[in-house]
Design a protein around this motif. Structure first.
Motif, PDB file in Angstrom:
ATOM      1  N   PRO A   1       0.788  -1.233   0.000  1.00  0.00           N
ATOM      2  CA  PRO A   1       0.000   0.000   0.000  1.00  0.00           C
ATOM      3  C   PRO A   1       0.820   1.283   0.000  1.00  0.00           C
ATOM      4  N   ILE A   2       1.905   1.357   0.793  1.00  0.00           N
ATOM      5  CA  ILE A   2       2.693   2.592   0.814  1.00  0.00           C
ATOM      6  C   ILE A   2       3.486   2.752  -0.475  1.00  0.00           C
TER       7      ILE A   2
ATOM      8  N   ILE B   1      -7.813   0.633  -3.359  1.00  0.00           N
ATOM      9  CA  ILE B   1      -8.715   0.032  -2.368  1.00  0.00           C
ATOM     10  C   ILE B   1      -9.180  -1.316  -2.913  1.00  0.00           C
ATOM     11  N   SER B   2      -8.689  -2.382  -2.306  1.00  0.00           N
ATOM     12  CA  SER B   2      -9.015  -3.714  -2.810  1.00  0.00           C
ATOM     13  C   SER B   2     -10.214  -4.333  -2.107  1.00  0.00           C
TER      14      SER B   2
ATOM     15  N   VAL C   1      -7.604 -10.412   5.814  1.00  0.00           N
ATOM     16  CA  VAL C   1      -7.428 -10.103   4.397  1.00  0.00           C
ATOM     17  C   VAL C   1      -6.286  -9.109   4.211  1.00  0.00           C
ATOM     18  N   ALA C   2      -6.200  -8.098   5.068  1.00  0.00           N
ATOM     19  CA  ALA C   2      -5.149  -7.088   4.952  1.00  0.00           C
ATOM     20  C   ALA C   2      -3.762  -7.697   5.096  1.00  0.00           C
ATOM     21  N   ALA C   3      -3.658  -8.769   5.854  1.00  0.00           N
ATOM     22  CA  ALA C   3      -2.366  -9.419   6.074  1.00  0.00           C
ATOM     23  C   ALA C   3      -1.932 -10.269   4.887  1.00  0.00           C
ATOM     24  N   ASP C   4      -2.813 -10.474   3.921  1.00  0.00           N
ATOM     25  CA  ASP C   4      -2.523 -11.297   2.747  1.00  0.00           C
ATOM     26  C   ASP C   4      -2.143 -10.388   1.583  1.00  0.00           C
TER      27      ASP C   4
ATOM     28  N   ALA D   1      -4.708  -4.772  -1.262  1.00  0.00           N
ATOM     29  CA  ALA D   1      -3.969  -3.515  -1.285  1.00  0.00           C
ATOM     30  C   ALA D   1      -4.415  -2.779  -0.018  1.00  0.00           C
ATOM     31  N   LYS D   2      -5.193  -1.712  -0.176  1.00  0.00           N
ATOM     32  CA  LYS D   2      -5.736  -1.037   1.007  1.00  0.00           C
ATOM     33  C   LYS D   2      -7.090  -1.651   1.355  1.00  0.00           C
TER      34      LYS D   2
END
Length: 347
Positions: free
Chosen positions: A167-168, A314-315, A329-332, A337-338
């Motif tokens: 993301p960054i 934004i995924s 999900v964010a950890a995958d 993405a975001k």
């Protein structure tokens, strides 16, 4: 409309222990505003705090740590002494001043948050009606990317390489394009991340498991030789990956007066070739982005007015009731993405 007496707030209690605690809805003191959160992004630092059990994972927490710092919402109340801020105002919030979600007493993974030092243009940024809350919540990570570029002295004419397409890294790509740069290469190991980078306008997106950074940059940015050593033609490298091996490769192949901006968190010291840094006058600068009101405002203006399609940033979107699913999900990195948490307006 009455505000509820209590709410759920995401807080870290220890390593891999994050809970939605039932806490009182905060009230406004002097100089503060109460914001009803509409959207809050999940940041890699949030996942790090959870995994470590705190900010650094060294000392046990003396009290639970609230998390969440990428957010936008609506002002519902203001305290004494707050000027130019009114209930009903739509805002994005710069978390720097009170370390929101990063060691301070407040976190934005909750329906309401108290914002200390409430001031338009510093902590609160008014949003036009045309700008959605979830898009406005991107201002925080976008300003992190912009700050890293500013620290590195980015210019529109620069040939730029971004290490890491998380993301960054993707936000850095977006803001490099905002600054007018066109010769932008980005590197990662996850094909799905590289596809998002291409959708966001990367001129070159390379899987370093298939081609080395040096080889790819030699053909994209050009190459040469100085003091008997080969270099690539890249002007500015932005490290959003935190890979010691990648940064060592950058220093080994950087040209005369190349610049390196380190945005990523490196967990261990690393050895760098100081002779090469000296001989090629390479500049290395760190970028922590904790004093960036101007850049936050610039990100808001870009989000409100630019025509760039940022849908690839934004995924996933999850209602706050699916908090733990959103974290998973964010950890995958291959899937996400975001990841954006959304909060419905109270009935």
């Amino acid at each position: 409309m009455a505000t509820a007496a209590t709410m759920r707030l995401a807080r870290v209690h220890g390593p891999a222990d994050v809970r939605l605690d039932e806490v009182p809805v905060p009230t406004c003191g002097p100089g503060e505003a109460l914001v009803r959160v509409a959207a809050c992004g999940v940041c890699g630092s949030d996942l790090g705090y959870i995994a470590q059990g705190g900010l650094g994972g060294v000392e046990p927490l003396s009290q639970p740590l609230p998390i969440g710092h990428e957010f936008a919402g609506t002002v519902v109340a203001v305290g004494e002494g707050v000027a130019g801020v009114t209930p009903g105002q739509r805002v994005a919030v710069n978390p720097d001043r009170a370390y929101i979600g990063g060691g301070g007493p407040d976190g934005a993974m909750a329906p309401y948050i108290r914002v200390a030092g409430a001031e338009i243009g510093e902590t609160l940024f008014a949003l036009p009606a045309s700008l959605s809350f979830e898009r406005a919540a991107l201002a925080e990570p976008l300003s992190v990317g912009l700050h890293g570029l500013r620290v590195g002295g980015a210019k529109s004419s620069d040939k730029i390489a971004i290490l890491g397409a998380g993301p960054i890294g993707l936000c850095t790509l977006v803001m490099a394009r905002h600054l007018g740069a066109t010769d932008i290469a980005i590197f990662d190991r996850v094909p799905e991340r590289l596809e998002r980078a291409r959708a966001l306008g990367a001129g070159l997106a390379v899987n370093v498991g298939e081609e080395t950074l040096t080889s790819a940059l030699s053909r994209f940015h050009g190459k040469g030789e100085r003091f008997g050593s080969a270099y690539v033609g890249t002007d500015l490298f932005v490290d959003c990956a935190g890979s010691a091996a990648a940064l060592e490769e950058v220093v080994a192949g950087a040209k005369y007066r190349a610049r390196i901006s380190v945005v990523a968190l490196h967990h261990k010291p690393l050895a760098l070739d100081l002779w090469r840094m000296m001989a090629n006058e390479i500049t290395v600068a760190g970028s922590i982005a904790d004093n960036r009101a101007a850049e936050f405002g610039e990100a808001i203006a870009m989000l409100a007015h630019a025509g760039q399609d940022l849908s690839a940033l934004i995924s996933h979107r999850f209602d706050f009731s699916r908090f733990h699913e959103a974290l998973a999900v964010a950890a995958d990195g291959a899937r996400a993405a975001k990841v954006m948490l959304t909060f419905p307006e109270p009935a």
